[in-house]
Design a protein around this motif. Structure first.
Motif, mmCIF file in Angstrom:
data_model
loop_
_atom_site.group_PDB
_atom_site.id
_atom_site.type_symbol
_atom_site.label_atom_id
_atom_site.label_comp_id
_atom_site.label_asym_id
_atom_site.label_seq_id
_atom_site.Cartn_x
_atom_site.Cartn_y
_atom_site.Cartn_z
ATOM 1 N N ILE A 17 -3.117 32.120 14.723
ATOM 2 C CA ILE A 17 -4.146 31.082 14.624
ATOM 3 C C ILE A 17 -3.812 30.175 13.444
ATOM 4 O O ILE A 17 -3.513 30.646 12.355
ATOM 5 N N ILE A 18 -3.864 28.863 13.686
ATOM 6 C CA ILE A 18 -3.522 27.904 12.639
ATOM 7 C C ILE A 18 -4.764 27.115 12.253
ATOM 8 O O ILE A 18 -5.475 26.607 13.106
ATOM 9 N N ASN A 19 -5.007 27.008 10.959
ATOM 10 C CA ASN A 19 -6.136 26.246 10.434
ATOM 11 C C ASN A 19 -5.617 25.237 9.415
ATOM 12 O O ASN A 19 -4.708 25.543 8.648
ATOM 13 N N THR A 20 -6.204 24.061 9.363
ATOM 14 C CA THR A 20 -5.854 23.071 8.347
ATOM 15 C C THR A 20 -6.579 23.412 7.054
ATOM 16 O O THR A 20 -7.768 23.705 7.076
ATOM 17 N N ALA A 21 -5.872 23.352 5.948
ATOM 18 C CA ALA A 21 -6.485 23.646 4.665
ATOM 19 C C ALA A 21 -6.797 22.363 3.892
ATOM 20 O O ALA A 21 -7.923 22.138 3.498
ATOM 21 N N LYS A 22 -5.782 21.484 3.699
ATOM 22 C CA LYS A 22 -5.977 20.301 2.871
ATOM 23 C C LYS A 22 -4.806 19.346 3.062
ATOM 24 O O LYS A 22 -3.690 19.785 3.307
ATOM 25 N N ALA A 23 -5.055 18.034 2.915
ATOM 26 C CA ALA A 23 -4.000 17.021 3.058
ATOM 27 C C ALA A 23 -3.710 16.368 1.709
ATOM 28 O O ALA A 23 -4.612 16.185 0.885
ATOM 29 N N PHE A 24 -2.442 16.018 1.480
ATOM 30 C CA PHE A 24 -1.994 15.387 0.235
ATOM 31 C C PHE A 24 -1.071 14.225 0.552
ATOM 32 O O PHE A 24 -0.461 14.191 1.613
ATOM 33 N N ASP A 25 -0.916 13.311 -0.394
ATOM 34 C CA ASP A 25 0.035 12.214 -0.212
ATOM 35 C C ASP A 25 1.362 12.484 -0.918
ATOM 36 O O ASP A 25 2.265 11.675 -0.887
ATOM 37 N N SER A 26 1.503 13.653 -1.537
ATOM 38 C CA SER A 26 2.716 14.033 -2.253
ATOM 39 C C SER A 26 3.212 15.396 -1.773
ATOM 40 O O SER A 26 2.445 16.361 -1.743
ATOM 41 N N MET A 27 4.493 15.462 -1.393
ATOM 42 C CA MET A 27 5.086 16.732 -0.952
ATOM 43 C C MET A 27 5.063 17.750 -2.089
ATOM 44 O O MET A 27 4.777 18.917 -1.886
ATOM 45 N N HIS A 28 5.352 17.297 -3.303
ATOM 46 C CA HIS A 28 5.370 18.211 -4.455
ATOM 47 C C HIS A 28 4.001 18.844 -4.678
ATOM 48 O O HIS A 28 3.892 20.058 -4.865
ATOM 49 N N THR A 29 2.951 18.040 -4.629
ATOM 50 C CA THR A 29 1.598 18.549 -4.827
ATOM 51 C C THR A 29 1.208 19.507 -3.708
ATOM 52 O O THR A 29 0.613 20.556 -3.956
ATOM 53 N N ALA A 30 1.565 19.162 -2.475
ATOM 54 C CA ALA A 30 1.249 20.017 -1.328
ATOM 55 C C ALA A 30 1.956 21.361 -1.443
ATOM 56 O O ALA A 30 1.358 22.418 -1.205
ATOM 57 N N ARG A 31 3.236 21.353 -1.809
ATOM 58 C CA ARG A 31 3.973 22.616 -1.957
ATOM 59 C C ARG A 31 3.414 23.474 -3.082
ATOM 60 O O ARG A 31 3.330 24.692 -2.958
ATOM 61 N N SER A 32 3.035 22.835 -4.181
ATOM 62 C CA SER A 32 2.453 23.580 -5.300
ATOM 63 C C SER A 32 1.134 24.235 -4.886
ATOM 64 O O SER A 32 0.875 25.388 -5.227
ATOM 65 N N TYR A 33 0.320 23.503 -4.147
ATOM 66 C CA TYR A 33 -0.960 24.026 -3.676
ATOM 67 C C TYR A 33 -0.742 25.197 -2.718
ATOM 68 O O TYR A 33 -1.394 26.240 -2.841
ATOM 69 N N ALA A 34 0.210 25.048 -1.782
ATOM 70 C CA ALA A 34 0.502 26.129 -0.835
ATOM 71 C C ALA A 34 1.030 27.368 -1.565
ATOM 72 O O ALA A 34 0.640 28.493 -1.244
ATOM 73 N N ARG A 35 1.893 27.161 -2.540
ATOM 74 C CA ARG A 35 2.435 28.286 -3.317
ATOM 75 C C ARG A 35 1.324 29.026 -4.051
ATOM 76 O O ARG A 35 1.271 30.251 -4.064
ATOM 77 N N GLN A 36 0.407 28.263 -4.647
ATOM 78 C CA GLN A 36 -0.726 28.857 -5.366
ATOM 79 C C GLN A 36 -1.596 29.674 -4.416
ATOM 80 O O GLN A 36 -2.021 30.783 -4.750
#
Length: 57
Positions: A17-36
């Motif tokens: 099952i896939i759910n959307t968590a959050k959208a960003f305009d920066s790949m770096h910020t998105a990766r940091s958020y996913a890692r956290q």
């Protein structure tokens, strides 16, 4: 019509099952958020980044 590039942090839960968590305009910020989020997981779900285009009329 123009396109806007966004990076969406998605959550893949147990059972596919896939759910959307959050959208960003920066790949770096998105990766940091996913890692956290992945470091704080207690179940088998996984957060990952998906590149998406939004069409603007």
């Amino acid at each position: 019509m123009s396109e806007i590039l966004i990076y969406v942090v998605m959550k893949r839960a147990h059972g596919g099952i896939i759910n959307t968590a959050k959208a960003f305009d920066s790949m770096h910020t998105a990766r940091s958020y996913a890692r956290q989020l992945n470091m704080s997981q207690t179940d088998e779900s996984e957060y990952y980044v998906e590149k998406c285009f939004l069409r603007k009329k």
